[in-house]
Design a protein around this motif. Structure first.
Motif, PDB file in Angstrom:
ATOM      1  N   SER A  25       0.295   7.648 -13.740  1.00  0.00           N
ATOM      2  CA  SER A  25      -0.312   6.815 -12.704  1.00  0.00           C
ATOM      3  C   SER A  25       0.675   6.351 -11.664  1.00  0.00           C
ATOM      4  CB  SER A  25      -0.992   5.611 -13.325  1.00  0.00           C
ATOM      5  OG  SER A  25      -0.036   4.785 -13.936  1.00  0.00           O
ATOM      6  N   TYR A  26       1.944   6.261 -12.058  1.00  0.00           N
ATOM      7  CA  TYR A  26       2.863   5.726 -11.094  1.00  0.00           C
ATOM      8  C   TYR A  26       2.921   6.614  -9.865  1.00  0.00           C
ATOM      9  CZ  TYR A  26       6.313   2.935  -9.055  1.00  0.00           C
ATOM     10  OH  TYR A  26       6.945   2.124  -8.169  1.00  0.00           O
ATOM     11  N   GLU A  27       2.877   6.013  -8.707  1.00  0.00           N
ATOM     12  CA  GLU A  27       2.958   6.768  -7.453  1.00  0.00           C
ATOM     13  C   GLU A  27       1.642   7.421  -7.069  1.00  0.00           C
ATOM     14  OE1 GLU A  27       6.189   7.841  -5.572  1.00  0.00           O
ATOM     15  OE2 GLU A  27       6.636   5.838  -6.273  1.00  0.00           O
ATOM     16  N   LEU A  28       0.566   7.076  -7.718  1.00  0.00           N
ATOM     17  CA  LEU A  28      -0.718   7.587  -7.221  1.00  0.00           C
ATOM     18  C   LEU A  28      -0.909   7.049  -5.812  1.00  0.00           C
ATOM     19  CD1 LEU A  28      -3.341   7.326 -10.065  1.00  0.00           C
ATOM     20  CD2 LEU A  28      -2.569   9.343  -8.870  1.00  0.00           C
ATOM     21  N   PRO A  29      -1.288   7.893  -4.886  1.00  0.00           N
ATOM     22  CA  PRO A  29      -1.383   7.427  -3.511  1.00  0.00           C
ATOM     23  C   PRO A  29      -2.519   6.429  -3.331  1.00  0.00           C
ATOM     24  CG  PRO A  29      -2.166   9.666  -3.702  1.00  0.00           C
ATOM     25  CD  PRO A  29      -1.670   9.284  -5.050  1.00  0.00           C
ATOM     26  N   LYS A  30      -2.283   5.477  -2.519  1.00  0.00           N
ATOM     27  CA  LYS A  30      -3.353   4.558  -2.171  1.00  0.00           C
ATOM     28  C   LYS A  30      -2.983   3.881  -0.869  1.00  0.00           C
ATOM     29  CE  LYS A  30      -2.917   2.467  -6.075  1.00  0.00           C
ATOM     30  NZ  LYS A  30      -1.706   3.086  -6.609  1.00  0.00           N
ATOM     31  N   ASN A  31      -3.949   3.297  -0.234  1.00  0.00           N
ATOM     32  CA  ASN A  31      -3.667   2.662   1.044  1.00  0.00           C
ATOM     33  C   ASN A  31      -2.997   1.318   0.844  1.00  0.00           C
ATOM     34  OD1 ASN A  31      -4.712   4.652   2.625  1.00  0.00           O
ATOM     35  ND2 ASN A  31      -6.795   3.854   2.444  1.00  0.00           N
ATOM     36  N   ARG A  32      -2.101   1.023   1.755  1.00  0.00           N
ATOM     37  CA  ARG A  32      -1.564  -0.331   1.762  1.00  0.00           C
ATOM     38  C   ARG A  32      -2.737  -1.246   2.077  1.00  0.00           C
ATOM     39  NH1 ARG A  32       1.925  -1.443   6.709  1.00  0.00           N
ATOM     40  NH2 ARG A  32      -0.110  -1.439   7.665  1.00  0.00           N
ATOM     41  N   SER A  33      -2.795  -2.343   1.431  1.00  0.00           N
ATOM     42  CA  SER A  33      -3.996  -3.117   1.679  1.00  0.00           C
ATOM     43  C   SER A  33      -3.792  -4.575   1.402  1.00  0.00           C
ATOM     44  CB  SER A  33      -5.130  -2.571   0.836  1.00  0.00           C
ATOM     45  OG  SER A  33      -5.351  -3.386  -0.268  1.00  0.00           O
ATOM     46  N   VAL A  34      -4.727  -5.349   1.867  1.00  0.00           N
ATOM     47  CA  VAL A  34      -4.742  -6.755   1.514  1.00  0.00           C
ATOM     48  C   VAL A  34      -5.914  -6.987   0.565  1.00  0.00           C
ATOM     49  CG1 VAL A  34      -3.518  -7.718   3.440  1.00  0.00           C
ATOM     50  CG2 VAL A  34      -5.909  -7.176   3.697  1.00  0.00           C
ATOM     51  N   PHE A  35      -6.345  -5.919  -0.059  1.00  0.00           N
ATOM     52  CA  PHE A  35      -7.382  -6.050  -1.086  1.00  0.00           C
ATOM     53  C   PHE A  35      -6.744  -6.565  -2.356  1.00  0.00           C
ATOM     54  CE2 PHE A  35      -9.685  -2.333   0.983  1.00  0.00           C
ATOM     55  CZ  PHE A  35     -10.445  -3.187   1.738  1.00  0.00           C
ATOM     56  N   ASP A  36      -7.586  -7.021  -3.231  1.00  0.00           N
ATOM     57  CA  ASP A  36      -7.039  -7.452  -4.501  1.00  0.00           C
ATOM     58  C   ASP A  36      -8.147  -7.435  -5.506  1.00  0.00           C
ATOM     59  OD1 ASP A  36      -8.284 -10.410  -4.132  1.00  0.00           O
ATOM     60  OD2 ASP A  36      -7.472  -9.528  -2.309  1.00  0.00           O
TER      61      ASP A  36
END
Lengths: 545, 466
Positions: free
Chosen positions: B455-466
């Motif tokens: 899982s480490y480094e799975l791409p995802k968008n930078r976000s302010v989600f939580d």
């Protein structure tokens, strides 16, 4: 200078400090302080102003008379954005907007220095900059904290997760479930964040609020790096704000603590003499308190009770709840015996208390998926399992994919016709497979369940509409809008239509119908009365009775 | 808008401020006497069991475990004898220490009525507490900096369902999975220990301890850990150290008033000075260098939570049980059968775990322990149901494996099976199981990939989600 306070009793063993008096002359700043201040002023103002288009569109569109907790939270939730810059998820690159803003600060500061050479101090401006930074950070923290005070940010693991091996979950998911399994601890951390926010709102307690802010968000930042989360930039944002607010006190603390001087703090406060300013200040404070300390907690409470945002809120079929073994599985009348390695046969089925059916099936996990995302099959796998996204924003149950974060499981959102006993299921994951995008208009009879009229009019009559699936008090304009909008991605979702048959207890269930490939399936389920070692919690959100 | 600078000139304020450290209120004086006796009894190792433990250590061949338990001293009155570890306090011990301290306070108050302050004794107390606390923190810090405290989940644990783990075990494994977070927490603890060494920075260190250990206390309460009392033990000391400066911070930062610094500092001369330098450097060498080295060498030789011996070569992995015969009857795959094995994990070390649909009474381990001997390292078998863990001895000449259950609730669960490798990925086992039923099992290795490792480094968008 000699310290006048002597303690005769202990003179033999301990000696008195003979240090001096420390104080700061704030009427004349050193020139480097002025230069730094100018840069900082421009930097932090730009950092504190919502500059993303998204923020403005959604804030303008708010229905103030029927708010969702997330509407208010969203006001407090933004990062500065420089138009035209790419969005990176990892490393120093992900802070690119900040570097540009710092650059603007440096250039602006240089010009300002040239234009304003005679100034002796910026006490007044510094005061107001700190007010802005304090309020920006405080509002953000109150938003963060409230989601945990009523523990909805990290949901308690559903049945499907309880029956998923530890190694089949991503790092981020594990960290979040860890908080989810103890809502009380989650609530405690919420109070810590809320506490930091409240301390920051109050001028006198700012220092302690800033320390708490920097430490708590510093931890969150590192958690996001260590557990591969995605809010490392947003958490660093608050750490920077916290450190900025601390600077004001560092000199005094240094003198008192390390130089052991008699320390005389010199702070500057404006006196609000005219009634106009007093009213303006009081008014703004009151609005802030009403919105973030009264209305937001109330909305958050409603969210916790009726619509906990990280789990679906519509109740599932009452009889069909629990963890089921797949006793018999037939596909196109051909029986497949149970095998943990078979890639077609379902192994278990979990009916959550909400509108989700999830099933375990052995899938091939591509190795090195993180490095092979450019390969369509790998990307498809990652998307299908929901590893690629996790957002708190979705309003519709079908988009609430928080629970869909494990290998070897598929999760379906369902609507039910309880009279004819039919489940209409749609895959919770939306992965784009070129072949799938045309299924809805294909004349191939194999694709009939992908047509818009896939739910029979008879069934439609007996269904609760999605909007009305939760009590009135939990509804909001934001939620209603989400359900009335057409979502193109919905056309890509796999679908199943299954008739269910069971007795009063719901122990034995027969599912019969068509799966996503229009194969007819016949599935016999039997509920397992499983006792988990993991303790249940009573402090969980949602109403599903 | 009108602004007024409200800061008060220096000369006007100074006379009005009083140094609160000169004259203590009578309540503070009595409270101090109690705190002094109570915390001294807690911090100074007076318990004979401590010395029994200290003498049992082979000092010429130290292990991080020895340092760990030396640093985890707590005085106890009622504890059963455990040769492996030092006993840890219960709340009852606190009540007794509290009663003793109350009696001492009463006598002291009767004898000493003229005191205006105890600045000198307070200083002595904080010195003792600072060094006691720094040792305790450094010991826990080192086993995080070199991540020993929370190990990465073993293969068997990766194949245990989430709901079959106890809450405390989940906490340990989650921290173990995010190694770099564990390391960071270790450095925070180390920093607080270092700050405590210096008189002037001690209260910053203590404040850090209050935040850190306070959080650990809450986690223990929330996740059913068993070290709450130990956390309180450390917290009490940290609060007593911080209290020295608490009012100063309040006065300087909240009241924004001119504030007196700490006036008292020890003066050492001649031999005393040399003795101090010698003691302090010995302490630093032991707590910060030797202990760090011991933690490092332990870390370098593999995780202390799991056995160190090597298992049967080339067997580590998850196995599907493709054939299972018991007393002459073949049993097909079953999701719910309580006899048929579902899968088997061979670890790198001599442990196998068998997944079988049988209720396993979980073996609890909710305190932090370090063991030297493989037989005591049962972390893997604790806090979970759903799998049975067996240690084994391999007789590679006669192709025999002798299994013994690692769960302390099953002391008599032992059996011996013959084994044969069928090619690279298959193992055949046969013989009598723990119930003297004859079994024959064929295991086939599953090339399973774990999302957790991927899982480490799975791409995802930078976000302010939580």
């Amino acid at each position: 200078m000699k310290n006048e306070i002597a303690n005769k009793d202990t003179e033999s063993k301990l000696t008195m400090s003979t240090n001096g008096i420390a104080t700061t002359d704030i009427t004349r700043w050193k020139s480097y302080q002025k230069v730094l201040f100018r840069v900082a002023f421009i930097f932090f103002i730009l950092m504190s102003i919502p500059s993303s288009k998204e923020w403005w569109t959604r804030t303008v569109a708010l229905d103030w008379f029927n708010l969702n907790y997330r509407d208010v939270y969203d006001i407090a939730r933004f990062l500065p954005e420089v138009p035209g810059l790419a969005n990176y998820s990892k490393g120093l690159k992900s802070y690119n907007d900040w570097f540009v803003i710092l650059g603007i600060g440096v250039i602006g500061g240089a010009i300002w220095t040239l234009l304003d050479r005679k100034r002796a101090e910026y006490n007044k401006l510094y005061y107001w900059l700190r007010v802005i930074v304090r309020y920006r950070a405080a509002i953000g923290m109150i938003g963060f904290g409230m989601q945990k005070v009523f523990p909805v940010q990290m949901a308690y693991p559903p049945i499907s997760t309880l029956n998923t091996p530890f190694g089949d979950m991503t790092m981020q998911k594990l960290y979040w479930w860890e908080f989810g399994i103890s809502p009380f601890y989650q609530s405690f951390t919420g109070f810590v964040e809320l506490g930091a926010g409240l301390l920051l709102l109050h001028r006198k307690t700012t220092f302690f609020g800033a320390v708490l802010l920097a430490i708590a968000l510093g931890c969150i930042n590192h958690v996001n790096v260590a557990y591969d989360g995605n809010v490392h930039v947003y958490s660093t944002y608050f750490v920077v704000f916290g450190f900025f607010l601390m600077i004001y006190y560092v000199r005094d603390i240094y003198h008192l603590q390390f130089k052991e001087n008699y320390t005389i703090p010199n702070h500057y406060y404006p006196a609000f003499k005219s009634s106009f300013w007093r009213f303006t200040r009081g008014g703004l404070k009151t609005i802030n308190i009403i919105l973030f300390l009264i209305y937001l907690p109330y909305l958050q409470y409603l969210n916790f009770i009726y619509d906990p945002y990280n789990q679906p809120s519509a109740p599932g079929v009452k009889k069909l709840r629990g963890y089921y073994e797949v006793v018999q599985f037939k596909i196109n009348d051909k029986e497949i015996p149970y095998s943990p390695l078979d890639s077609t046969r379902w192994q278990d089925v979990a009916f959550e208390k909400w509108s989700t059916l999830s099933l375990k099936v052995n899938q091939f996990i591509p190795p090195s998926i993180a490095k092979r995302m450019h390969e369509p099959e790998v990307k498809r796998y990652v998307d299908q399992n929901g590893f690629g996204f996790n957002s708190g924003a979705p309003q519709r149950d079908i988009d609430r994919t928080y629970e869909v974060f494990a290998a070897n499981r598929r999760s379906f959102y369902y609507r039910v016709d309880t009279v004819n006993q039919i489940l209409y299921l749609q895959d919770k994951a939306t992965y784009v497979n070129p072949g799938d995008s045309t299924r809805y208009k294909s004349s191939d009879s194999k694709h009939r369940i992908y047509h818009d009229d896939w739910i029979s009019t008879d069934s439609e009559k007996y269904m609760v509409s999605e909007i009305n699936a939760i009590p009135e008090a939990g509804k909001s304009t934001r939620r209603t809008r989400a359900y009335t909008r057409k979502v193109p991605l919905d056309k890509m979702r796999d679908r199943m239509v299954l008739h269910y048959q069971t007795d009063q207890t719901g122990r034995d269930v027969l599912l019969q119908g068509v799966n996503e490939n229009n194969d007819s399936i016949y599935v016999v389920l039997q509920r397992l009365e499983k006792k988990y070692l993991l303790p249940e919690s009573i402090f969980v959100g949602g109403r599903y009775d | 808008m009108e602004m007024v600078d409200t800061h008060t000139p220096v000369q006007n304020i100074r006379r009005t401020e009083k140094d609160r450290s000169v004259e203590w209120s009578s309540g503070t004086i009595i409270l101090f006497r109690f705190v002094f006796v109570f915390l001294m009894l807690q911090a100074v190792p007076l318990d004979w069991k401590y010395y029994r433990f200290a003498f049992s250590i082979t000092w010429t061949d130290l292990h991080i475990r020895d340092v760990f338990y030396l640093a985890k001293y707590t005085p106890t009155f009622f504890s059963s004898y455990d040769p492996l570890a030092l006993p840890i306090q219960s709340f009852l011990d606190w009540i007794i220490l509290g009663l003793i301290a109350m009696a001492a306070t009463a006598i002291w108050t009767y004898l000493d009525k003229r005191r205006k302050n105890y600045n000198d004794l307070y200083y002595v107390l904080t010195v003792v507490l600072r060094y006691r606390l720094a040792f305790a923190l450094a010991a826990y810090a080192w086993i995080k900096v070199f991540p020993l405290q929370q190990p990465y989940p073993s293969l068997s644990l990766l194949n245990t369902n989430y709901g079959d783990l106890s809450d405390w075990k989940i906490v340990i494994l989650t921290y173990g999975a995010g190694t770099s977070y564990e390391v960071l927490l270790g450095f925070v603890e180390l920093l607080s220990a270092l700050l405590l060494l210096h008189r002037k920075s001690a209260s910053l260190g203590a404040a850090l301890v209050i935040g850190f250990t306070g959080n650990v206390l809450l986690s223990n309460l929330a996740y059913n850990g068993s070290e709450s009392i130990y956390c309180l033990y450390l917290l009490g000391m940290a609060v007593a150290i911080f209290a020295n400066d608490a009012y100063r911070y309040y006065s300087l930062l909240v009241l924004v008033r001119p504030t007196f610094p700490n006036h008292y500092r020890p003066v050492f001369s001649g031999q005393k000075k040399q003795a101090r330098v010698f003691l302090k450097s010995t302490y630093i060498v032991f707590v910060f260098f030797l202990s760090g080295y011991l933690a490092y060498s332990s870390f370098a030789s593999g995780p202390v939570a799991y056995p160190r011996a090597k298992g049967l070569s080339n067997t580590a992995g998850l196995y599907d049980v493709c054939e299972f015969k018991i007393n002459g009857t073949w049993l097909p795959y079953s999701f719910t059968d309580s006899i048929r094995w579902q899968n088997v994990v061979f670890e790198e070390w001599p442990t196998i775990s068998i997944g079988v649909n049988r209720k396993v009474t979980p073996d609890d381990l909710t305190t932090e322990e370090i063991f030297k001997e493989d037989r005591d390292r049962t972390f893997e078998a604790t806090g979970s149901t759903g799998r049975s863990f067996y240690g084994y001895e391999a007789d590679t000449i006669n192709y025999v494996l002798r299994f013994k259950n690692r769960n302390r609730h099953y002391p008599n669960d032992e059996f011996t099976l013959n084994y044969k490798r069928l090619g690279q990925d298959k193992i055949k086992l046969w013989g009598l199981n723990q119930n003297r039923d004859s079994i024959q099992v064929v295991l086939s290795k599953v090339p399973k990939i774990y999302i957790l490792n991927e899982s480490y480094e799975l791409p995802k968008n930078r976000s302010v989600f939580d």
